[in-house]
Design a protein around this motif. Structure first.
Motif, short mmCIF file in Angstrom:
data_model
loop_
_atom_site.label_atom_id
_atom_site.label_comp_id
_atom_site.label_asym_id
_atom_site.label_seq_id
_atom_site.Cartn_x
_atom_site.Cartn_y
_atom_site.Cartn_z
N LEU A 213 0.84 -1.21 0.00
CA LEU A 213 0.00 0.00 0.00
C LEU A 213 0.87 1.25 0.00
O LEU A 213 2.00 1.22 0.50
N PRO A 214 0.39 2.35 -0.56
CA PRO A 214 1.20 3.58 -0.62
C PRO A 214 1.59 4.07 0.77
O PRO A 214 0.77 4.08 1.69
N SER B 108 2.43 6.67 3.81
CA SER B 108 1.59 7.80 4.23
C SER B 108 2.08 9.13 3.68
O SER B 108 1.29 10.08 3.58
N ILE C 36 2.98 9.78 0.68
CA ILE C 36 2.55 9.97 -0.72
C ILE C 36 1.19 10.62 -0.71
O ILE C 36 0.24 10.11 -0.08
N THR D 125 -2.58 11.76 -1.55
CA THR D 125 -3.71 10.93 -1.97
C THR D 125 -3.88 10.96 -3.49
O THR D 125 -4.24 9.93 -4.09
N TYR E 98 -1.75 10.85 -5.68
CA TYR E 98 -0.75 10.01 -6.37
C TYR E 98 -0.84 8.54 -5.95
O TYR E 98 -0.01 7.74 -6.39
N GLU E 99 -1.80 8.20 -5.12
CA GLU E 99 -1.89 6.82 -4.65
C GLU E 99 -2.20 5.85 -5.79
O GLU E 99 -1.67 4.74 -5.86
N ASP E 100 -3.08 6.28 -6.73
CA ASP E 100 -3.40 5.41 -7.88
C ASP E 100 -2.17 5.20 -8.74
O ASP E 100 -1.96 4.09 -9.28
N TYR F 251 0.88 5.15 -7.66
CA TYR F 251 1.73 4.22 -6.92
C TYR F 251 1.28 2.78 -7.15
O TYR F 251 2.09 1.90 -7.43
N LEU F 252 -0.03 2.54 -7.02
CA LEU F 252 -0.56 1.20 -7.23
C LEU F 252 -0.36 0.74 -8.67
O LEU F 252 -0.10 -0.43 -8.93
#
Length: 941
Positions: A482-483, A485, A487, A489, A491-493, A495-496
């Motif tokens: 999981l990204p 903390s 990073i 929000t 940019y979380e997609d 990262y995944l």
């Protein structure tokens, strides 16, 4: 197996004699047996075998022996234990337990009723043995973790509580299995374990891959291990990920002072206990911390100390300085002012250098991203500069985090980890850049443009690809699932998506590794190779993809492509001498009295159809080939989409992914007459233009082309069958040869598995291109009844959107075949709800499958639905069953909706479902697309 009651009929508690070394496992088992009402007496093995040992004065129901490595390698002989237990043989159930690596030594201690062989286990607070302990020792002494091979060897680590539970179940199982293997059937890789350990160390360590280092988990190579576990009704229940995390997070390693080491050595001296002390004391829980492990490793410079709980993010408070008068006077001295200004200037220079390197890092990163997006090669010098800037930034970050109060700041720790991952990404990019350059050299050589030692180049590519896999594996392992903390929000997609891309690259690297083993054979290195390429138009669907309208012969000599003529299939068929009897459907429905190469792909198993096409080619053109390649129209579309449109100077037109079908049909059919060469000349121009484009392909286009070919293979629009057995085995293992596949049930925990299969094969026999206008929807309803019988209803809806009967449109005249598991019971066929007479249905057997064949016609602007009902002969097993359906896609078909519904009785409770499904009471729904082969697996409790 029958589970015995814990208390005898006379209500007297059963007696257990436990012989062991003092260990957490022994104490855990002893505690559980005591809690279950058994009377437990415990002795040290060494004391029990002493010359003055006490005689056995009571009757025991069970003897439970735990043998350590030291004991089995020590001076005690098996005969000593046999003599000591002679009075209990045949009266008590004797069970001997040890690590699985000691099996051969333990077998010498017969007689016994059961051998319990277990793998490495782990508990909280440092309890455990095996690889985890060795890894920690290596991290302490050498600051590295050495992995065998590529680090992907499986490690079956077990939780202490699960192992303890398994031994207790074994005690109460009658009769016990002669051998039982207690290990985790869901392994992790050594590389994953190494990363887990490294992520919890406060100092940097290296992960080293050693190809010469052997790995042996000592597990049985067959299914005996899992079978023995099911005999006692045992499977792991503990969350091993959580236990491993707690195990590692409970402590951290810091340098130890001499005083602390001396205290540790003093504490390590433990007074030995007598047999009487052990047997009369209540069992103790040995929950050793990582400090104890460090002491057992005997490192004089390091110790483990408890790790503090995470702190809140660090905040700088505004300083309030109150200086004493004397100090204020000293600081006002001119030399003190000069010294202070010097420090201030140095600090400003440091800030300037920090800002400069940060700017370089940001600009370099943007340049790398832009190069990756545009496909431009990344200059090695640019990578070196970026690497240097990253090293500088991380070194400063490490210095900052070493300051008091900052070394526990979660944001800084995560930032440091991301910098490490960034540097690994740079290494991966560097390796990928070298690999890409080598790949271009191979393509240049094959297209007869390059020179050199191609065999040596292929060997270099193997090494580069292996390094790429290691680099990507290290990068993927260093990034949490999981990204972090820090990073944002937004940019979380991304990262995944990066994590998903890394997984795809690893799979692609493994595929390349396999393919490179047969590449020299495929391109005829040191010899000659010739392949027939079948151009299949899937707008006129046939079993292996489409109607064969044209073909080409690819000729290689010593790795170079030197000839690629294209033939109209009717020219080839016109040279066939004699009569070849066609299959019944081709003769009766298509109206062909003779069988020709154009209809040779009637078998959906591509290797079978390939051999027939090769036979027709031999009889027609006297040409021998070494394999067959099937290319559908959709593959040409994907290639043109990746490479861009091609300009055909002879025709003064541009051919693209959007108009390839229309232009190919125009030149194939308009103004056609017997003997016309316009179709093969048009296709020849396209082929020449594509080969010319390959010579000057940019990096981005090359990557897009590789993705397009991979997509076509996954969607079964590109298939390859080789006559060389080794090469064809490799192609089969990759799923590239288009064969009708038989896959075993996936191994998921305990219990039996039922494997199901279905493949729908349509064939357009209307002599038109109506598949261009056809839409199709597939729905499979599966019902498991109260008797566990499995019944199916397959609904296929065809919608012919063409509004004209004129060619290339028209009615869709389809001969449909459904391939099912052998022994399947056919229950009936309906078309638009009306039952079809049995005389119009053909039930045959091909490729160890039941085949249901029938003709269905879909008029223009009409919808027709077929319904096939059938039932499996084998019911769903009753012992924690797994049901697995393999749906095989027909080459050439589009991404039709594929809905699979599973209706289950109340007594079945799904435990694992793959892929994601819509779950409601007594029903699972899978909304898929028929774009590739699909596997549905449900594990029930």
């Amino acid at each position: 197996m029958q589970t015995l009651p814990y208390v005898s009929v006379e209500t007297l508690p059963s007696r257990v004699l436990v012989l062991s070394a003092d260990s957490p496992l022994t104490d855990c088992v002893t505690s559980k047996l005591t809690a279950l009402g058994l009377e437990v007496e415990q002795h040290l093995l060494t004391d029990f075998l002493a010359p003055n040992r006490p005689s056995i004065s009571v009757d025991y129901d069970y003897v439970l022996g735990f043998f350590s490595d030291d004991f089995l390698r020590g001076q005690h002989k098996p005969s000593e234990l046999q003599s000591a237990l002679a009075g209990l043989v045949g009266k008590a159930k004797i069970i001997f337990c040890s690590h699985i690596s000691n099996k051969s030594r333990l077998e010498n201690y017969e007689p016994y009723d059961s051998l319990c062989l277990y793998g490495d286990y782990l508990g909280d607070n440092g309890v455990g043995e095996g690889i985890v302990k060795k890894f920690i020792k290596s991290a302490l002494t050498r600051q590295e973790l050495e992995l065998p091979g590529d680090g992907l060897s499986e490690y079956h680590l077990l939780a202490l509580a699960d192992l303890c539970e398994g031994i207790v179940k074994l005690v109460h199982t009658s009769p016990p299995p002669k051998e039982i293997y207690l290990y985790n059937p869901s392994p992790i890789s050594l590389l994953s374990l190494a990363y887990k350990i490294r992520s919890h160390l406060p100092f940097k360590i290296d992960i080293v891959f050693n190809e010469s280092l052997a790995w042996n988990d000592y597990l049985p190579q067959n299914s005996d291990g899992l079978k023995s576990q099911s005999m006692i009704g045992w499977e792991p229940q503990e969350n091993l990920e959580l236990i491993l995390t707690n195990h590692l997070e409970s402590a951290r390693i810091v340098p130890a002072s001499p005083k602390v080491v001396a205290e540790a050595e003093t504490l390590a001296t433990v007074k030995p206990q007598t047999v009487s002390e052990i047997s009369t004391k209540s069992p103790r829980h040995h929950l050793r911390s990582l400090t104890d492990i460090a002491k057992s490793i005997s490192s004089p410079e390091l110790e483990f100390v408890p790790q503090r709980s995470p702190r809140k993010p660090f905040r700088f408070a505004r300083p309030h300085l109150v200086l004493a008068p004397k100090l204020r006077k000293k600081l006002s001295h001119p030399l003190a002012r000069i010294f202070g200004r010097g420090i201030g200037i140095a600090f400003l220079l440091y800030l300037f250098s920090f800002a400069t390197f940060a700017t370089i890092l940001i600009l370099s990163t943007k340049n790398l991203v832009n190069s990756a997006d545009t496909g431009r090669e990344i200059p090695p010098q640019s990578l070196k500069i970026t690497q240097f800037a990253a090293d500088f930034m991380q070194a400063n970050l490490t210095a900052i985090t070493s300051l008091p109060g900052l070394n526990k700041n979660q944001s800084l720790v995560e930032l440091d980890s991301l910098f490490s991952a960034y540097k690994l990404a740079l290494n991966s990019l560097s390796t990928l850049s070298v690999l890409s350059s080598s790949g271009k050299e191979v393509v240049s050589y094959v297209l007869s443009d390059g020179e050199g030692d191609i065999a040596a180049l292929i060997e270099d590519i193997k090494l580069q690809n292996a390094k790429l896999y290691q680099d990507i594996a290290l990068l993927d392992g260093s990034l949490p699932t999981l990204p972090p903390s820090i990073i944002p929000t937004s940019y979380e997609d991304d990262y995944l998506s990066l994590k998903s891309t890394l997984a795809d690259v690893k799979r692609g690297s493994l595929t390349a590794k396999t393919l490179l083993t047969v590449l020299p054979d495929l391109i005829g290195l040191g010899s000659r190779r010739k392949y027939i390429v079948l151009f299949q138009n899937n707008m006129e669907l046939r079993p292996t993809g489409g109607f064969i309208g044209s073909l080409s012969l690819l000729s290689f000599e010593n790795g170079k492509l030197y000839d690629m003529p294209i033939y109209d299939v009717y020219d080839v068929d016109g040279q066939l001498k004699g009569h070849v009897e066609p299959p019944r459907v081709i003769k009766n429905v298509l109206g062909e009295a003779n069988w020709y190469l154009r209809d040779s792909n009637w078998d959906p198993d591509f290797p079978t159809s390939a051999r027939r096409a090769e036979w027709f080619l031999k009889k027609s053109l006297s040409q021998d080939v070494h394999g067959t390649i099937g290319i559908n129209l959709d593959t040409l579309k994907d290639i043109l989409k990746a490479m861009g449109p091609v300009r055909l100077a002879d025709y003064n037109e541009e051919v693209s992914a959007e108009n390839i079908f229309e232009r190919a049909e125009y030149h194939a059919e308009i103004n056609f007459f017997p003997g016309s060469t316009q179709k093969k000349e048009f296709l020849g121009n396209i082929a020449d233009s594509l080969v010319e484009s390959l010579r000057t392909l940019s990096g981005r286009s090359a990557l897009d082309l590789a993705k397009a070919l991979s997509k076509s293979i996954d969607e079964k629009n590109l298939t390859i069958a080789s006559n060389t057995s080794k090469t064809d085995r490799v192609l089969s293992s990759l799923g590239w040869n288009g064969e009708i596949r038989t896959l075993p049930c996936p191994a998921i925990g305990q219990g039996d598995c039922l494997s199901d299969y279905a493949m729908l094969v349509d064939s357009n026999l209307g002599i038109n291109k109506s598949n261009f206008f056809l839409k199709r929807k597939i729905s499979l309803n599966i019902d498991i009844d109260a008797k566990r019988l499995i019944k199916h209803s397959l609904f296929t809806t065809y919608f012919n959107t063409s509004t004209s009967a004129a060619w290339p449109a028209g009615a869709y005249k389809n001969y449909s075949r459904l391939y099912l598991p052998p022994g399947t019971i056919f229950r009936g066929l309906k078309i638009n709800g009306n039952p079809v007479d049995e005389t119009e249905i053909a039930l045959t057997s091909e490729h160890d499958r039941l085949v249901v064949g029938f003709l269905v016609e879909v008029p223009i602007n009409s919808t027709v639905t077929t319904e096939v009902n059938y039932e499996l002969t084998s019911p769903l097993p009753s012992n924690s069953p797994t049901y697995s359906l393999y749906w095989q896609k027909q080459p050439g078909t589009s991404a039709d909706p594929l809905d699979i519904t599973l209706n289950i009785p109340l007594f079945l409770e799904p435990e694992l479902i793959s892929p994601k499904a819509s779950v409601s009471p007594q029903q699972l729904k899978f909304n898929l697309a028929n774009i590739t082969d699909r596997r549905i697996t449900i594990k029930f409790r």
